[in-house]
Design an enzyme around this catalytic site. Structure first.
Site, mmCIF file in Angstrom:
data_model
loop_
_atom_site.group_PDB
_atom_site.id
_atom_site.type_symbol
_atom_site.label_atom_id
_atom_site.label_comp_id
_atom_site.label_asym_id
_atom_site.label_seq_id
_atom_site.Cartn_x
_atom_site.Cartn_y
_atom_site.Cartn_z
ATOM 1 N N VAL A 160 0.847 -1.200 0.000
ATOM 2 C CA VAL A 160 0.000 0.000 0.000
ATOM 3 C C VAL A 160 0.882 1.248 0.000
ATOM 4 O O VAL A 160 0.662 2.196 -0.756
ATOM 5 C CB VAL A 160 -0.925 0.004 1.244
ATOM 6 N N CYS A 161 1.891 1.235 0.850
ATOM 7 C CA CYS A 161 2.700 2.437 1.084
ATOM 8 C C CYS A 161 3.271 3.018 -0.201
ATOM 9 O O CYS A 161 3.085 4.199 -0.500
ATOM 10 C CB CYS A 161 3.812 2.097 2.070
ATOM 11 N N ALA A 213 -0.398 -16.350 -1.679
ATOM 12 C CA ALA A 213 0.127 -17.424 -0.825
ATOM 13 C C ALA A 213 -0.878 -17.844 0.226
ATOM 14 O O ALA A 213 -1.694 -17.043 0.694
ATOM 15 C CB ALA A 213 1.402 -16.941 -0.150
ATOM 16 N N VAL A 260 -12.900 5.357 6.096
ATOM 17 C CA VAL A 260 -13.343 5.066 7.464
ATOM 18 C C VAL A 260 -12.537 3.949 8.122
ATOM 19 O O VAL A 260 -12.861 3.531 9.224
ATOM 20 C CB VAL A 260 -14.853 4.721 7.508
ATOM 21 N N HIS A 284 21.347 27.808 13.546
ATOM 22 C CA HIS A 284 20.409 28.929 13.463
ATOM 23 C C HIS A 284 20.413 29.496 12.059
ATOM 24 O O HIS A 284 21.480 29.613 11.468
ATOM 25 C CB HIS A 284 20.793 30.010 14.471
HETATM 26 C C1 LIG Z 1 -3.439 6.957 1.495
HETATM 27 C C2 LIG Z 1 -2.514 6.383 2.527
HETATM 28 C C3 LIG Z 1 -1.472 7.149 3.016
HETATM 29 C C4 LIG Z 1 -0.596 6.621 3.959
HETATM 30 N N1 LIG Z 1 0.419 7.422 4.420
HETATM 31 C C5 LIG Z 1 1.274 6.938 5.346
HETATM 32 C C6 LIG Z 1 2.350 7.745 5.814
HETATM 33 O O1 LIG Z 1 2.532 8.884 5.394
HETATM 34 N N2 LIG Z 1 3.177 7.210 6.739
HETATM 35 C C7 LIG Z 1 3.009 5.944 7.234
HETATM 36 O O2 LIG Z 1 3.791 5.516 8.088
HETATM 37 N N3 LIG Z 1 2.002 5.170 6.802
HETATM 38 C C8 LIG Z 1 1.141 5.629 5.870
HETATM 39 N N4 LIG Z 1 0.129 4.829 5.412
HETATM 40 C C9 LIG Z 1 0.000 3.464 5.963
HETATM 41 C C10 LIG Z 1 1.008 2.520 5.290
HETATM 42 O O3 LIG Z 1 0.743 2.483 3.909
HETATM 43 C C11 LIG Z 1 0.882 1.128 5.899
HETATM 44 O O4 LIG Z 1 1.098 1.227 7.290
HETATM 45 C C12 LIG Z 1 1.922 0.182 5.315
HETATM 46 O O5 LIG Z 1 1.768 0.038 3.918
HETATM 47 C C13 LIG Z 1 1.798 -1.198 5.972
HETATM 48 O O6 LIG Z 1 2.744 -2.058 5.442
HETATM 49 P P1 LIG Z 1 2.518 -3.628 5.464
HETATM 50 O O7 LIG Z 1 3.758 -4.219 4.890
HETATM 51 O O8 LIG Z 1 2.078 -4.068 6.786
HETATM 52 O O9 LIG Z 1 1.277 -3.908 4.503
HETATM 53 P P2 LIG Z 1 0.910 -3.460 3.017
HETATM 54 O O10 LIG Z 1 1.618 -2.244 2.591
HETATM 55 O O11 LIG Z 1 -0.573 -3.461 2.982
HETATM 56 O O12 LIG Z 1 1.447 -4.662 2.125
HETATM 57 C C14 LIG Z 1 0.880 -5.939 2.185
HETATM 58 C C15 LIG Z 1 1.165 -6.636 0.880
HETATM 59 O O13 LIG Z 1 0.786 -7.992 0.993
HETATM 60 C C16 LIG Z 1 0.220 -8.441 -0.227
HETATM 61 N N5 LIG Z 1 -0.610 -9.604 0.066
HETATM 62 C C17 LIG Z 1 -1.723 -9.662 0.851
HETATM 63 N N6 LIG Z 1 -2.181 -10.918 0.942
HETATM 64 C C18 LIG Z 1 -1.336 -11.686 0.204
HETATM 65 C C19 LIG Z 1 -1.280 -13.080 -0.080
HETATM 66 N N7 LIG Z 1 -2.151 -13.934 0.429
HETATM 67 N N8 LIG Z 1 -0.275 -13.513 -0.887
HETATM 68 C C20 LIG Z 1 0.628 -12.651 -1.411
HETATM 69 N N9 LIG Z 1 0.624 -11.340 -1.165
HETATM 70 C C21 LIG Z 1 -0.340 -10.852 -0.359
HETATM 71 C C22 LIG Z 1 -0.563 -7.239 -0.713
HETATM 72 O O14 LIG Z 1 -0.759 -7.286 -2.118
HETATM 73 C C23 LIG Z 1 0.357 -6.081 -0.288
HETATM 74 O O15 LIG Z 1 1.235 -5.691 -1.332
HETATM 75 C C24 LIG Z 1 -0.754 5.307 4.447
HETATM 76 C C25 LIG Z 1 -1.805 4.513 3.951
HETATM 77 C C26 LIG Z 1 -2.671 5.040 3.008
HETATM 78 C C27 LIG Z 1 -3.778 4.187 2.478
#
Ligand SMILES: Cc1cc2nc3c(=O)[nH]c(=O)nc-3n(C[C@H](O)[C@H](O)[C@H](O)COP(=O)(O)OP(=O)(O)OC[C@H]3O[C@@H](n4cnc5c(N)ncnc54)[C@H](O)[C@@H]3O)c2cc1C
Length: 469
Positions: free
Chosen positions: A42-43, A115, A271, A445
């Site tokens: 997502v990030c 997976a 939400v 500064h």
């Molecule tokens: C609009 C927006 C702005 C944001 N801005 C910030 C910010 O400025 N700073 C910040 O710290 N955080 C921000 N966030 C939050 C941040 O994006 C998330 O905290 C972060 O991406 C979480 O990382 P993650 O690796 O846990 O999961 P994710 O980034 O969600 O990655 C999970 C991955 O797993 C994959 N996946 C899922 N299930 C399976 C499966 N069964 N098999 C194979 N692959 C799979 C998905 O396709 C995905 O690519 C923001 C989020 C959004 C929506």
């Protein structure tokens, strides 16, 4: 089907997963990453990075429009949404391919597919090319599957008019009117973007305040600027439904005891998110989750089932990329046999509204609620030469010091570059530093960073650039 064996398998290539894979590779572990969409999660693809790119571009347009007080008049600022999107996409591509390259350069393998666990050490991948493959993880499986967006049944996403943040960072045109359901971080960040790009933005928030969980004095600064620029915030308001006809949404809202119908060309429903822990086969192996589905882990990111680890948003709030990074790094080190554990005491949070908000550690409200004996320092940015020179001096730096020990235990900042400024108090908390360690440090500064030291001096009534009332 063929069997393939790795030291570790990482499910999900977002911030939690890709950092785990890179670190595992650095530590000599043969690692497989399974990602069903795009590396970066997502990030990188539609969260942190695209939204910050848009925030920067929108701020640039806004600054250009409002520079008269500095003697600069820019007439006719135009926004080309197609070019803006292309620029943003370029950043995303650069970063996602960079991260993919780093995983490979560290010896990792990436496979595209979905997976599912078939054992505590085995994973079945349904590849995007239609084939299935089974893989073995000798030392550990890391689940880093993140979250998915929550939908409101009475306003289902249609991908065009009623959308989630995923589509909202890629609008092909700037909406004339944008209704945002949910005044949390994502709603307020993207609300700020489109307001500056020319949209009329109306935020509908069910709770009495936007940015729930952040101290009121910080939120007030952001809300005031948002509404002064023409944005509307409806708090304690219930968005009941949204329907689309001929590309225009009609949103029914209950606010202040009255019903209101708002027409908008886009509705962003922001939400919340829910953990992606279903469909992984976890239940069959007894992996414990909380009532919302977050995978329960200890400080070494171990689940209750030996060999299965979880990192990132799927393990719970706060949903932050840098929390996922930290957890990914620690899980990799634990799998590689190193001594490592997660400590969340110094976990900063940055909100990229206008102005930015950044917090770390204990807040003033939390200190009061817990009856902690603290000293609170507050330095208004109107007293910062740098903030004045930036023409952006609304806000303050608040610091919280343990009254008994003199150690820094919290900071809350609202103002320009708050997201950068929070690094210093975060380091102070991580190092169990005393306020004096920061105030004795010479800050260049004129910088905004001086305000952190001044705030800490103020906690002891020794600030040099304000009266110590
Ligand atoms: C609009 C927006 C702005 C944001 N801005 C910030 C910010 O400025 N700073 C910040 O710290 N955080 C921000 N966030 C939050 C941040 O994006 C998330 O905290 C972060 O991406 C979480 O990382 P993650 O690796 O846990 O999961 P994710 O980034 O969600 O990655 C999970 C991955 O797993 C994959 N996946 C899922 N299930 C399976 C499966 N069964 N098999 C194979 N692959 C799979 C998905 O396709 C995905 O690519 C923001 C989020 C959004 C929506």
């Amino acid at each position: 089907m063929t069997d393939k064996s790795y030291d570790a398998i990482v499910i999900g290539g977002g911030p939690g997963g890709y950092i785990a894979a890179i670190r595992l590779g650095q530590l000599g572990q043969k690692t497989l990453v399974v990602e069903r969409e795009s590396i970066g999660g997502v990030c990188l693809n539609w969260g942190c990075i695209p939204s910050k790119a848009l925030i920067h571009a929108a701020s640039l347009a806004d600054h250009a429009r409002h520079a008269e007080s500095m003697g600069i008049t820019v007439s006719d600022v135009k926004v080309d949404a197609t070019k803006l999107q292309a620029w943003k996409e370029g950043i995303v591509k650069r970063l996602t391919s960079g991260v993919g390259g780093l995983i490979k350069a560290n010896g990792g393998t990436v496979v595209n597919g979905t997976a599912k666990l078939t054992g505590a050490h085995t994973v079945l991948v349904e590849k995007t090319d239609g084939k299935s493959e089974s893989y073995v993880a000798r030392k550990g499986i890391i689940i880093a599957t993140g979250t998915s967006v929550v939908q409101i049944p009475s306003m289902p996403f249609d991908g065009k008019t009623i959308v989630s943040a995923k589509e909202a960072v890629s609008f092909p045109e700037i909406p004339k009117t944008l209704v945002i359901i949910g005044g949390g971080i994502i709603g307020m960040e993207l609300g700020g973007v489109y307001q500056k790009l020319g949209s009329k933005v109306i935020v509908v928030e069910a709770l009495p305040r936007i940015l729930n969980g952040v101290d009121e004095d910080l939120v007030n600064v952001v809300e005031k600027r948002f509404t002064a620029a023409g944005g509307e915030v409806l708090t304690s308001a219930k968005a009941k439904s949204a329907k689309v006809k001929d590309g225009i949404a009609t949103v029914e809202v209950e606010h202040g005891g009255k019903s209101r119908t708002i027409e908008a060309d886009k509705v962003l429903v922001a939400v919340g998110f829910k953990p992606r822990s279903q469909d992984l086969g976890l239940q069959e192996f007894g992996v414990k989750t909380d009532e919302r589905g977050h995978i329960l882990v200890d400080e070494q990111l171990r689940t209750n089932v030996q060999g299965i680890y979880a990192v990132g948003d799927v393990t719970g709030v706060p949903y932050l990329a840098h929390r996922a990074y930290k957890q990914g790094e620690v899980a990799a080190e634990v799998i590689a046999g190193k001594k490592a554990a997660c400590d969340y005491r110094a976990m900063p949070s940055a909100i990229f509204t206008d102005p930015e908000i950044a917090t770390v550690g204990v807040s003033e409200t939390e200190a009061k609620e817990k009856g902690l004996a603290v000293k609170v320092g507050k330095f208004p940015l109107v007293a910062s030469g740098r903030a004045l020179a930036l023409n952006d001096h609304t806000g303050f730096v608040k610091t919280i010091v343990d009254a008994a020990t003199g150690q820094v235990i919290g900071a809350q900042i609202v103002g320009p570059e708050a997201s950068e400024l929070i690094a210093e108090p975060t380091l102070a908390i991580e190092m169990c530093a005393y306020a004096e360690d920061v105030t004795l440090t010479v800050h260049a500064h004129p910088t905004l960073g001086e305000s952190v030291a001044e705030s800490l001096r103020h906690a002891f009534k020794e600030a040099l650039h304000i009266l110590n009332k």
